[in-house]
Motif scaffolding. Structure first.
Motif, PDB file in Angstrom:
ATOM      1  N   ASP A 103     -34.970  67.118  46.589  1.00 39.07           N
ATOM      2  CA  ASP A 103     -33.882  68.023  45.867  1.00 39.07           C
ATOM      3  C   ASP A 103     -33.183  66.826  44.822  1.00 39.07           C
ATOM      4  N   SER A 104     -33.304  65.684  45.156  1.00 38.39           N
ATOM      5  CA  SER A 104     -32.651  64.777  44.386  1.00 38.39           C
ATOM      6  C   SER A 104     -33.347  64.411  43.465  1.00 38.39           C
ATOM      7  N   TRP A 105     -34.596  64.010  43.511  1.00 38.40           N
ATOM      8  CA  TRP A 105     -35.642  63.874  42.295  1.00 38.40           C
ATOM      9  C   TRP A 105     -35.855  64.948  41.460  1.00 38.40           C
ATOM     10  N   ASN A 106     -35.864  66.297  41.974  1.00 36.87           N
ATOM     11  CA  ASN A 106     -35.877  67.508  40.963  1.00 36.87           C
ATOM     12  C   ASN A 106     -36.563  67.383  39.868  1.00 36.87           C
ATOM     13  N   PHE A 107     -37.986  67.191  39.961  1.00 38.44           N
ATOM     14  CA  PHE A 107     -38.919  66.929  38.929  1.00 38.44           C
ATOM     15  C   PHE A 107     -39.388  68.227  38.516  1.00 38.44           C
ATOM     16  N   GLN A 108     -39.111  69.523  39.135  1.00 33.86           N
ATOM     17  CA  GLN A 108     -39.374  70.802  38.582  1.00 33.86           C
ATOM     18  C   GLN A 108     -38.210  71.598  38.659  1.00 33.86           C
ATOM     19  N   LYS A 109     -37.831  72.040  37.676  1.00 34.40           N
ATOM     20  CA  LYS A 109     -36.735  72.795  37.618  1.00 34.40           C
ATOM     21  C   LYS A 109     -36.532  74.052  38.275  1.00 34.40           C
ATOM     22  N   CYS A 110     -37.704  74.866  38.450  1.00 34.83           N
ATOM     23  CA  CYS A 110     -37.572  75.892  39.166  1.00 34.83           C
ATOM     24  C   CYS A 110     -38.462  76.076  40.800  1.00 34.83           C
ATOM     25  N   ASP A 111     -38.463  74.733  41.119  1.00 33.88           N
ATOM     26  CA  ASP A 111     -38.905  74.621  42.566  1.00 33.88           C
ATOM     27  C   ASP A 111     -40.499  74.727  42.736  1.00 33.88           C
ATOM     28  N   ASN A 112     -41.084  74.434  41.346  1.00 38.91           N
ATOM     29  CA  ASN A 112     -42.422  74.437  41.366  1.00 38.91           C
ATOM     30  C   ASN A 112     -42.883  73.069  41.699  1.00 38.91           C
ATOM     31  N   ASP A 113     -42.500  72.426  42.732  1.00 38.80           N
ATOM     32  CA  ASP A 113     -42.953  70.968  43.284  1.00 38.80           C
ATOM     33  C   ASP A 113     -43.264  70.940  44.499  1.00 38.80           C
ATOM     34  N   ILE A 114     -43.894  69.876  44.818  1.00 38.32           N
ATOM     35  CA  ILE A 114     -44.464  69.609  46.134  1.00 38.32           C
ATOM     36  C   ILE A 114     -44.115  67.954  46.243  1.00 38.32           C
ATOM     37  N   VAL A 115     -43.450  67.492  47.465  1.00 33.29           N
ATOM     38  CA  VAL A 115     -43.231  66.265  47.979  1.00 33.29           C
ATOM     39  C   VAL A 115     -44.038  65.917  49.065  1.00 33.29           C
ATOM     40  N   ILE A 116     -44.771  64.743  49.083  1.00 37.15           N
ATOM     41  CA  ILE A 116     -45.438  64.422  50.307  1.00 37.15           C
ATOM     42  C   ILE A 116     -44.883  63.029  50.481  1.00 37.15           C
ATOM     43  N   LEU A 117     -44.482  62.705  52.020  1.00 31.66           N
ATOM     44  CA  LEU A 117     -43.865  61.763  52.647  1.00 31.66           C
ATOM     45  C   LEU A 117     -44.894  61.274  53.557  1.00 31.66           C
ATOM     46  N   LEU A 118     -45.253  59.970  53.385  1.00 34.79           N
ATOM     47  CA  LEU A 118     -46.191  59.293  54.361  1.00 34.79           C
ATOM     48  C   LEU A 118     -45.530  58.006  54.963  1.00 34.79           C
ATOM     49  N   SER A 119     -45.291  58.194  56.402  1.00 41.65           N
ATOM     50  CA  SER A 119     -44.704  57.048  57.145  1.00 41.65           C
ATOM     51  C   SER A 119     -45.838  56.205  57.798  1.00 41.65           C
ATOM     52  N   LYS A 120     -46.015  55.017  57.050  1.00 44.90           N
ATOM     53  CA  LYS A 120     -47.012  54.178  57.586  1.00 44.90           C
ATOM     54  C   LYS A 120     -47.153  53.697  59.123  1.00 44.90           C
ATOM     55  N   ASP A 121     -46.174  53.002  59.659  1.00 42.56           N
ATOM     56  CA  ASP A 121     -46.012  52.730  61.025  1.00 42.56           C
ATOM     57  C   ASP A 121     -46.260  53.700  61.830  1.00 42.56           C
ATOM     58  N   ASP A 122     -45.539  55.127  61.652  1.00 41.37           N
ATOM     59  CA  ASP A 122     -45.444  56.116  62.453  1.00 41.37           C
ATOM     60  C   ASP A 122     -46.759  56.879  62.505  1.00 41.37           C
ATOM     61  N   ARG A 123     -47.521  56.697  61.527  1.00 36.57           N
ATOM     62  CA  ARG A 123     -48.816  57.468  61.398  1.00 36.57           C
ATOM     63  C   ARG A 123     -48.326  58.844  61.178  1.00 36.57           C
ATOM     64  N   LYS A 124     -47.750  59.019  60.309  1.00 39.44           N
ATOM     65  CA  LYS A 124     -47.156  60.589  60.102  1.00 39.44           C
ATOM     66  C   LYS A 124     -46.903  61.071  58.741  1.00 39.44           C
ATOM     67  N   VAL A 125     -47.542  62.236  58.190  1.00 35.39           N
ATOM     68  CA  VAL A 125     -47.398  62.828  56.991  1.00 35.39           C
ATOM     69  C   VAL A 125     -46.805  63.954  57.061  1.00 35.39           C
ATOM     70  N   TYR A 126     -45.813  64.162  56.014  1.00 35.86           N
ATOM     71  CA  TYR A 126     -44.977  65.582  55.841  1.00 35.86           C
ATOM     72  C   TYR A 126     -45.087  66.206  54.489  1.00 35.86           C
ATOM     73  N   THR A 127     -45.277  67.362  54.333  1.00 35.18           N
ATOM     74  CA  THR A 127     -45.118  67.980  52.961  1.00 35.18           C
ATOM     75  C   THR A 127     -43.964  68.921  52.836  1.00 35.18           C
ATOM     76  N   GLU A 128     -43.283  68.884  51.608  1.00 33.85           N
ATOM     77  CA  GLU A 128     -42.222  69.969  51.674  1.00 33.85           C
ATOM     78  C   GLU A 128     -42.664  70.629  50.241  1.00 33.85           C
ATOM     79  N   ALA A 129     -42.704  71.946  49.851  1.00 30.47           N
ATOM     80  CA  ALA A 129     -43.124  72.717  48.807  1.00 30.47           C
ATOM     81  C   ALA A 129     -41.926  73.521  48.410  1.00 30.47           C
ATOM     82  N   GLY A 130     -41.423  73.485  47.219  1.00 27.22           N
ATOM     83  CA  GLY A 130     -40.556  74.265  46.675  1.00 27.22           C
ATOM     84  C   GLY A 130     -40.836  75.502  46.868  1.00 27.22           C
ATOM     85  N   ALA A 131     -39.883  76.582  46.538  1.00 27.27           N
ATOM     86  CA  ALA A 131     -40.064  77.919  46.867  1.00 27.27           C
ATOM     87  C   ALA A 131     -41.107  78.668  45.998  1.00 27.27           C
TER      88      ALA A 131
END
Length: 211
Positions: free
Chosen positions: A144-172
């Motif tokens: 939401d704060s980066w807001n790289f695509q104005k019409c929610d046509n964006d995807i953010v990938i979050l990788l947490s190294k020590d937790d060995r976890k990855v998450y994805t959120e796609a705009g609408a």
């Protein structure tokens, strides 16, 4: 009465040289201004163990804090989880996706695709919430704060190294192509590499699959 005055060849040459000189000076000033921010930029590698979502840098703005050696990027890796070459290669894949044509925005061109950005952290800050809830809150905040695509046509990938976890959120809008089921399937594909700490391979596979 109109009087015609002849200009000597020498005068014409002098005028022309003066014009060329002024153009060169203007171009030089423009180049100096455009590179000034990079010249003054001092890249930093963070040693923070945990990141608060509000403090996490923006790779298009905070170019000194995202581990990308003072250049704009779609990747923010302040703890240097990836090598510079690996991050460059991921940026190239992301740019390819951005021209994939998968766009449902009102003003799309034929080559517009969705925007992928990637955030890497050492680990997520412990809280009374579950790790997944903390990650969902973190990734939603930065998308939401980066807001790289104005019409929610964006995807953010979050990788947490020590937790060995990855998450994805796609705009609408991106979610019309990259559904939750698709995201889950991709996460299943990379699970083994993630457990083995092959973070570059994980992110490369995800970005390629999302294309």
């Amino acid at each position: 009465m109109y009087r015609h005055t002849k200009i000597s060849t020498c005068s014409k040459v002098c005028i022309y040289l003066t014009y060329i000189s002024s153009v060169i000076i203007t171009l030089s000033q423009t180049l100096n201004n455009s590179t000034n921010s990079k010249v003054n930029c001092v890249a930093e590698i963070s040693h923070k163990e945990f990141w608060e979502k509000e403090d996490f840098p923006n790779p298009q703005i905070n170019i000194d804090l995202c581990g990308r050696h003072c250049k704009t990027s779609w990747i923010c890796d302040p703890n240097a989880v990836l090598s510079s070459q690996q991050a460059d290669e991921l940026d190239s894949i992301v740019n390819t996706v951005a021209e994939s044509g998968k766009c449902s925005c009102q003003n799309c061109t034929s080559t517009d695709g969705y925007n992928i950005s990637i955030a890497l952290v050492s680990s997520l800050k412990p809280s009374i919430k579950s790790l997944k809830d903390s990650a969902v809150e973190f990734i939603h905040f930065i998308r939401d704060s980066w807001n790289f695509q104005k019409c929610d046509n964006d995807i953010v990938i979050l990788l947490s190294k020590d937790d060995r976890k990855v998450y994805t959120e796609a705009g609408a809008t991106a979610n019309k192509f990259l559904t939750d089921d698709c995201i889950d399937q991709v996460h299943d594909i990379i699970e083994s590499d993630l457990s083995d700490g092959k973070y570059y391979d994980v992110l490369k596979e995800m970005a390629t699959q999302y294309k």
